[in-house]
Scaffold this active site. Structure first.
Site, mmCIF file in Angstrom:
data_model
loop_
_atom_site.group_PDB
_atom_site.id
_atom_site.type_symbol
_atom_site.label_atom_id
_atom_site.label_comp_id
_atom_site.label_asym_id
_atom_site.label_seq_id
_atom_site.Cartn_x
_atom_site.Cartn_y
_atom_site.Cartn_z
ATOM 1 N N ASP A 97 0.839 -1.190 0.000
ATOM 2 C CA ASP A 97 0.000 0.000 0.000
ATOM 3 C C ASP A 97 0.880 1.248 0.000
ATOM 4 O OD1 ASP A 97 -1.958 1.878 0.369
ATOM 5 O OD2 ASP A 97 -2.269 1.432 2.491
ATOM 6 N N ASP A 313 -2.109 6.136 -5.257
ATOM 7 C CA ASP A 313 -2.253 5.197 -4.138
ATOM 8 C C ASP A 313 -2.580 3.785 -4.602
ATOM 9 O OD1 ASP A 313 -2.747 3.883 -1.785
ATOM 10 O OD2 ASP A 313 -4.660 4.861 -1.412
#
Ligand SMILES: *[C@@H]1O[C@H](CO)[C@@H](O)[C@H](O)[C@H]1NC(C)=O
Ligand SMILES: *[C@@H]1O[C@H](CO)[C@@H](O)[C@H](O)[C@H]1NC(C)=O
Ligand SMILES: *[C@@H]1O[C@H](CO)[C@@H](O)[C@H](O)[C@H]1NC(C)=O
Length: 485
Positions: A97, A313
């Site tokens: 992530d 992201d």
């Protein structure tokens, strides 16, 4: 909801100091005898420059993180890698992530942790007591005070450094910090790796909430690739193990892909500067073109100074646009197909029936960033299939807001799939190019000049997963579809 997991907007650390409670039962394990094993001198963030310099000689060419999962909204919606932790090492599957910083694992004294996963992986709990290299981190240590930007009120030497992270989707993890040896695959030749290790501080998560506590697509934890000093990458870079450069190529067709730490020399990528002093990977978006025509938008819509900005992201599945941008873009995308009958499922996704080639029927979308960087997204990427000739729109009207309440632009896997994305934190640039994520990239050893190939991986059986997930999503949507008919 799996489709818009873990938006980073509200990710933040909060501190609570608590007394270490011996977890009872297990007799006389000394791991909890923190003071003896750990002194402030060893603390991570006070590692001196000389120390760094001495260690520089051992800097690794790169690290190859085997990737699994599928970022397609109708797939698993997440990518994960496998890391070893502790001595002897135990292996854990963690979501990668770039929208958060911390590495954490589900821990042995867990109050609420997932026990099984539909991702085809076996879940494990990290147990500091069975690792000979594990040490608990106390609140007076450099890592703790640096993470919380100062000494903690009420801190006593026997208190642990606790953490609590809330992700943008409302899920959270909390627990305490542990230092242990992480094992990874260091790149040592063409498509060759050998096991290496480094010491990192990470979260021993004993209470997970929301998706993280119970999701069917559970993993053992999250590996944050954010820029903060607390991230695994920053810690390994600080101890001279790696360069602060990493890249990912998420394979949208086959699942898995490439995730590597190290300097990429092939393919070449166009770059855009990272916006300085941001907690996430913010870039400056200048214009968006649909089918070659720039959208007419207010000039300040993508301003970074006003607290808006554009965040890249990998931990978010879809892409979120400010209201005005979303409306303009959708009008332009649908302009050539006025006959389409749109319907909504899950009160969130706009869908339609389209029997012809989706790439011939709709325009490409191009994002133009500061510098020379352009990101092209094809219709088969921004629409996702939910069944025979049924497609839904991946673009979302942003419910995502920056801290001062302005709509921000958040670009997740929807636009990152099938691209090599290079995060060069040393040069503070983000590079990107369309790429075959089932192939390989080349990274360079700074010291010897040697160039090594790093290939794609696919942990788990992605094709079976895609079907599995697809069925699951469909059954999830059944209510919506019935009302529609
Ligand atoms: C960690 O790496 C060192 C060398 O850097 C090695 O001596 C040690 O055996 C490794 N530990 C494990 C558990 O692999
Ligand atoms: C991160 O670490 C670097 C190097 O030790 C230090 O100079 C910097 O101030 C730290 N940043 C923060 C936000 O603590
Ligand atoms: C992508 O690379 C793989 C591995 O080299 C190759 O088998 C495949 O044909 C390539 N795909 C395309 C579309 O070129």
């Amino acid at each position: 909801m799996d489709l818009n997991r873990r938006l980073p907007a509200s990710a933040a650390l909060a501190v609570t100091v608590f007394f270490l409670i011996s977890s009872g039962g297990v007799d006389g394990n000394l791991v909890f005898n923190v003071r003896r094993k750990f002194s402030a001198k060893e603390s991570l963030l006070s590692v001196s420059r000389e120390h760094d310099f001495r260690r520089r000689g051992r800097i690794l060419t790169g690290v190859d993180l085997p990737l699994g999962g599928n970022g397609h909204p109708s797939g698993t919606g997440l990518y994960f890698t496998k890391i070893g932790m502790g001595t002897p090492p135990k292996y854990f599957y963690v979501q990668v992530d770039t929208g958060s910083d911390l590495l954490w694992l589900n821990c042995i004294d867990c109050i609420k942790c997932p026990r099984k996963s539909d991702l085809g992986i076996k879940l494990s709990l990290y147990d500091p007591k069975i690792s000979s290299t594990a040490n608990l981190v106390t609140c007076d240590e450099g890592f703790c005070t640096a993470t919380y930007s100062g000494p903690l009120p009420g801190c006593k030497p026997e208190l642990l450094c606790q953490y609590n992270v809330v992700y943008g989707d409302g899920s959270s993890t909390s627990g305490y910090f542990v230092r242990d040896n992480v094992q990874f695959d260091a790149v040592t030749g063409d498509l060759q790796t050998s096991s290496a290790n480094g010491s990192v501080i990470f979260g021993c998560g004993n209470k997970q909430t929301g998706e993280l506590g119970s999701s069917s697509e559970a993993v053992d934890g999250i590996l944050g690739f954010g820029q903060a000093n607390s991230s695994m990458l920053s810690q390994l870079a600080l101890s001279g193990k790696v360069k602060k450069i990493f890249s990912h190529c998420l394979d949208g067709d086959n699942g898995g892909g490439i995730f590597a730490i190290g300097e990429v020399v092939e393919p070449k990528v166009d770059t855009t500067p990272l916006v300085p002093n941001q907690s996430h990977y913010n870039v400056k978006l200048k214009t968006i073109a649909v089918g070659g025509h720039a959208l007419q938008l207010p000039t300040d819509i993508f301003d970074t100074g006003s607290g808006r900005g554009t965040v890249i992201d990998s931990g978010t599945t879809l892409a979120y646009l400010p209201d005005e941008v979303y409306k303009e873009m959708m009008t332009a995308i649908m302009a050539n197909q006025p006959q389409l009958k749109l319907y909504t499922i899950e009160e969130q996704y706009t869908c339609f029936h389209f029997g012809e080639s989706i790439d011939k029927g709709f325009p490409v979308v191009e994002f133009h960033f500061d510098g020379s960087l352009t990101l092209t997204v094809y219709p088969h990427e921004y629409f996702f299939p939910i069944g025979q000739d049924q497609w839904c729109v991946g673009w979302q009207n942003s419910g995502v807001q920056s801290r001062d309440g302005k709509d921000m632009t958040l670009l997740g896997d929807l636009v990152l799939l099938n691209k090599l994305v290079v995060y060069d934190l040393e040069k503070q640039t983000l590079g990107l190019t369309e790429y075959n994520c089932s192939s390989s990239i080349k990274i360079k050893d700074e010291k010897t000049g040697a160039v090594y190939t790093v290939g794609a991986h696919n942990l788990g059986s992605a094709s079976a997963l895609v079907v599995g997930r697809l069925l699951q999503i469909l059954s999830f949507f059944v209510l919506g579809l019935y009302t529609l008919l």
